[in-house]
Design a protein around this motif. Structure first.
Motif, PDB file in Angstrom:
ATOM      1  N   SER A  45      30.056 -14.597 -34.685  1.00 47.74           N
ATOM      2  CA  SER A  45      30.136 -14.078 -33.326  1.00 47.74           C
ATOM      3  C   SER A  45      31.438 -13.297 -33.202  1.00 47.74           C
ATOM      4  N   GLU A  46      31.520 -12.425 -32.202  1.00 50.28           N
ATOM      5  CA  GLU A  46      32.710 -11.599 -32.050  1.00 50.28           C
ATOM      6  C   GLU A  46      33.934 -12.446 -31.726  1.00 50.28           C
ATOM      7  N   VAL A  47      33.800 -13.349 -30.754  1.00 54.09           N
ATOM      8  CA  VAL A  47      34.918 -14.186 -30.369  1.00 54.09           C
ATOM      9  C   VAL A  47      34.430 -15.603 -30.141  1.00 54.09           C
ATOM     10  N   SER A  48      35.346 -16.527 -30.186  1.00 51.11           N
ATOM     11  CA  SER A  48      35.041 -17.907 -29.854  1.00 51.11           C
ATOM     12  C   SER A  48      35.046 -18.055 -28.339  1.00 51.11           C
ATOM     13  N   GLU A  49      34.433 -19.116 -27.859  1.00 50.79           N
ATOM     14  CA  GLU A  49      34.305 -19.327 -26.418  1.00 50.79           C
ATOM     15  C   GLU A  49      35.032 -20.597 -25.996  1.00 50.79           C
ATOM     16  N   ALA A  50      35.048 -20.862 -24.684  1.00 47.31           N
ATOM     17  CA  ALA A  50      35.940 -21.868 -24.116  1.00 47.31           C
ATOM     18  C   ALA A  50      35.667 -23.284 -24.595  1.00 47.31           C
ATOM     19  N   SER A  51      36.757 -24.009 -24.913  1.00 44.84           N
ATOM     20  CA  SER A  51      36.658 -25.424 -25.242  1.00 44.84           C
ATOM     21  C   SER A  51      36.398 -26.211 -23.964  1.00 44.84           C
ATOM     22  N   GLU A  52      35.557 -27.238 -24.063  1.00 43.65           N
ATOM     23  CA  GLU A  52      35.316 -28.060 -22.879  1.00 43.65           C
ATOM     24  C   GLU A  52      36.474 -29.029 -22.682  1.00 43.65           C
ATOM     25  N   ALA A  53      36.539 -29.623 -21.528  1.00 42.50           N
ATOM     26  CA  ALA A  53      37.633 -30.531 -21.197  1.00 42.50           C
ATOM     27  C   ALA A  53      37.700 -31.667 -22.207  1.00 42.50           C
ATOM     28  N   GLY A  54      38.914 -31.972 -22.654  1.00 44.04           N
ATOM     29  CA  GLY A  54      39.108 -33.056 -23.607  1.00 44.04           C
ATOM     30  C   GLY A  54      38.959 -32.644 -25.053  1.00 44.04           C
ATOM     31  N   TRP A  55      38.683 -31.364 -25.286  1.00 43.05           N
ATOM     32  CA  TRP A  55      38.550 -30.837 -26.642  1.00 43.05           C
ATOM     33  C   TRP A  55      39.418 -29.594 -26.776  1.00 43.05           C
ATOM     34  N   ARG A  56      39.742 -29.238 -28.001  1.00 47.07           N
ATOM     35  CA  ARG A  56      40.466 -27.997 -28.271  1.00 47.07           C
ATOM     36  C   ARG A  56      39.907 -27.397 -29.552  1.00 47.07           C
ATOM     37  N   SER A  57      40.188 -26.136 -29.783  1.00 48.52           N
ATOM     38  CA  SER A  57      39.686 -25.483 -30.991  1.00 48.52           C
ATOM     39  C   SER A  57      40.758 -25.458 -32.075  1.00 48.52           C
ATOM     40  N   GLU A  58      40.311 -25.488 -33.309  1.00 51.73           N
ATOM     41  CA  GLU A  58      41.160 -25.286 -34.487  1.00 51.73           C
ATOM     42  C   GLU A  58      40.494 -24.224 -35.354  1.00 51.73           C
ATOM     43  N   SER A  59      41.317 -23.326 -35.915  1.00 51.92           N
ATOM     44  CA  SER A  59      40.812 -22.197 -36.694  1.00 51.92           C
ATOM     45  C   SER A  59      41.240 -22.295 -38.145  1.00 51.92           C
ATOM     46  N   PHE A  60      40.374 -21.817 -39.016  1.00 48.74           N
ATOM     47  CA  PHE A  60      40.721 -21.649 -40.428  1.00 48.74           C
ATOM     48  C   PHE A  60      39.830 -20.573 -41.002  1.00 48.74           C
TER      49      PHE A  60
END
Length: 355
Positions: A45-60
Motif C-alpha cells: 500500500s502507499e502508506v500505513s494507516e492509523a494505529s488503534e488505541a493501545g497499539w503503535r506501529s513498528e517499521s522494518f
C-alpha cells in the motif's frame, strides 16, 4: 600504529574507528490498526494507516506491524547472554517487549553455554528462564543466503514462535500462552507499505552512500518552527530502490522544537571528524533522514555519524556539526547504534564518556 580501548555498547576503538565485536545479524502519512490487514496480503500500500488505541506501529524495511503500546523497545538476549546475566533474572526484560537490537546488534565474541534441550524457539542458545514474549525483525534471506526460518508457528514447553514474511522482511513473535492472542494480532497486522506512518519511505536516496546530499536543498536556519520531526534510520548496504528502512520514530512539541533549535545552533562545517583513521572509500553502515514538517510541508535533512569523516547534519545547503543537543535525541526505541567512529559516537552518546 593502531590503538585499542573498550568503550560502552560493546564497541571497540581501532585507530579512532569503533567497530562491533561481532555482528548478529510525499508529505502524506497515514496509519492502520492491527485488525485491518488481511493475513496474506503482500501487495504494497502507499502508506500505513492509523494505529488503534493501545497499539503503535513498528517499521522494518517495507513491513509495518502493530504492537501493543505496552510492549516497549528493549534489547533481547543474544549469543553473549551469559555475560549480562550475573545471576539476575532481571538481566533481560521480564515483560513483553519489542527487540531494539536490530540486525546489526553488537555481541561479544564469547562462548556461552547452550540453552539445554531443544527446540530453541528464541535462537542463540538462550535458556528459557531468560525468555519473555517479544517481537523481532529480520530481512528476508536472499537466494543462496542463510537458511530461512519458515513461516508459521512452532510450539514447545509452553512457548510458541510465530513467523511471517511480508515483502523483504520477516517478523517473529515469541510468546507464552498468556500473550498468544496479542501475538496473533501482531502477525495479522503485518503489511507491506512504501511509506510508514511517520512518513519514512521504505527506500531512500540516502542509501546511495558516499555522503550523498538531500535532493531538495533548504536552509534549516530559515526554519523558525516545526510541527514534527520524523527520524528515519536507513541501512546503507541496501541499494537505492530496495527497502532499507531499519526503524522510525517521531518527535513533536517541545522535543521537536528543541531538536530544531540545536540543529540551527550547530556550527557549519560538519564533524566531529578524525580523517585518516579509516578508509577513504567507505562511509559507514547506516544513516538517518530527518523529515521536518511544518504546516503540511516537509523538508528532509541527512544525518551522517558512522565514519571518521563526512559526519554532520546536511540540509543540502550547509553541513552542520553533530552536537550532543542535535544528535543524542535521535537515539531512542528501536533506533539504536552499536558501532561507529569514536568521535561522533561520544558526542551522540554522552553517557559513554562517563562510564
Amino acid at each position: 600504529m593502531v590503538s585499542m580501548m573498550w568503550v560502552p555498547a560493546a564497541v571497540l576503538l581501532v585507530g579512532g574507528l569503533a567497530v562491533a565485536c561481532a555482528s548478529a545479524g510525499g508529505d502524506v502519512t497515514g496509519r492502520r490498526g492491527p485488525e485491518a490487514a488481511a493475513p496474506g496480503g503482500h501487495g504494497a500500500s502507499e502508506v500505513s494507516e492509523a494505529s488503534e488505541a493501545g497499539w503503535r506501529s513498528e517499521s522494518f524495511r517495507d513491513m509495518v506491524v502493530e504492537v501493543p503500546a505496552s510492549w516497549e523497545p528493549a534489547p533481547a538476549p543474544g549469543s553473549d547472554w551469559c555475560a549480562a546475566v550475573e545471576g539476575r533474572r532481571q538481566a533481560f526484560p521480564v515483560t513483553p517487549y519489542v527487540d531494539s537490537g536490530g540486525p546489526y546488534r553488537a555481541a561479544m565474541m564469547i562462548g556461552c553455554p547452550g540453552g539445554g534441550e531443544g527446540p530453541d524457539l528464541h535462537g542463540g542458545g538462550v535458556p528459557r528462564e531468560y525468555w519473555s514474549p517479544h517481537v523481532w525483525f529480520a530481512p528476508t534471506p536472499a537466494a543462496g543466503g542463510a537458511e530461512e526460518v519458515p513461516d508459521g508457528r512452532v510450539s514447545a514447553y509452553g512457548w510458541t514462535r510465530l513467523v511471517r514474511s511480508v515483502g523483504s522482511a520477516k517478523v517473529f513473535v515469541l510468546t507464552d500462552e498468556a500473550h498468544l492472542d496479542d501475538a496473533e494480532r501482531i502477525m495479522a497486522s503485518a503489511r507491506r507499505v512504501t511509506v510508514d506512518d511517520h512518513g519514512c519511505a521504505a527506500s531512500s536516496p540516502i542509501q546511495a552512500g558516499g555522503f550523498v546530499r538531500p535532493g531538495v536543498p533548504f536552509d534549516v536556519a530559515r526554519l523558525d518552527v516545526v510541527d514534527t520531526i520524523a527520524v528515519c534510520h536507513y541501512d546503507l548496504s541496501s541499494p537505492v530502490g530496495s527497502p532499507g528502512l531499519l526503524a522510525s520514530r517521531e518527535l513533536g512539541g517541545a522535543e521537536a522544537a528543541a531538536l530544531l533549535a540545536a540543529i540551527r545552533a550547530a556550527p557549519a562545517g560538519g564533524g566531529p571528524d578524525t580523517p585518516g583513521t579509516c578508509a577513504t572509500n567507505m562511509w559507514g553502515g547506516t544513516a538517518i533522514v530527518l523529515r521536518l514538517t511544518v504546516g503540511g510541508s516537509t523538508r528532509e535533512a541527512y544525518v551522517y555519524f558512522d565514519w571518521c569523516f563526512g559526519n554532520g547534519i546536511d540540509d543540502g545547503t550547509t553541513l552542520r556539526a553533530l552536537t550532543t543537543g542535535n544528535c543524542a535525541p535521535l537515539w531512542s526505541g528501536r533506533i539504536t547504534r552499536s558501532a561507529g567512529s569514536a568521535a561522533p559516537f561520544q558526542v551522540c552518546h554522552p553517557d559513554s564518556r562517563r562510564r
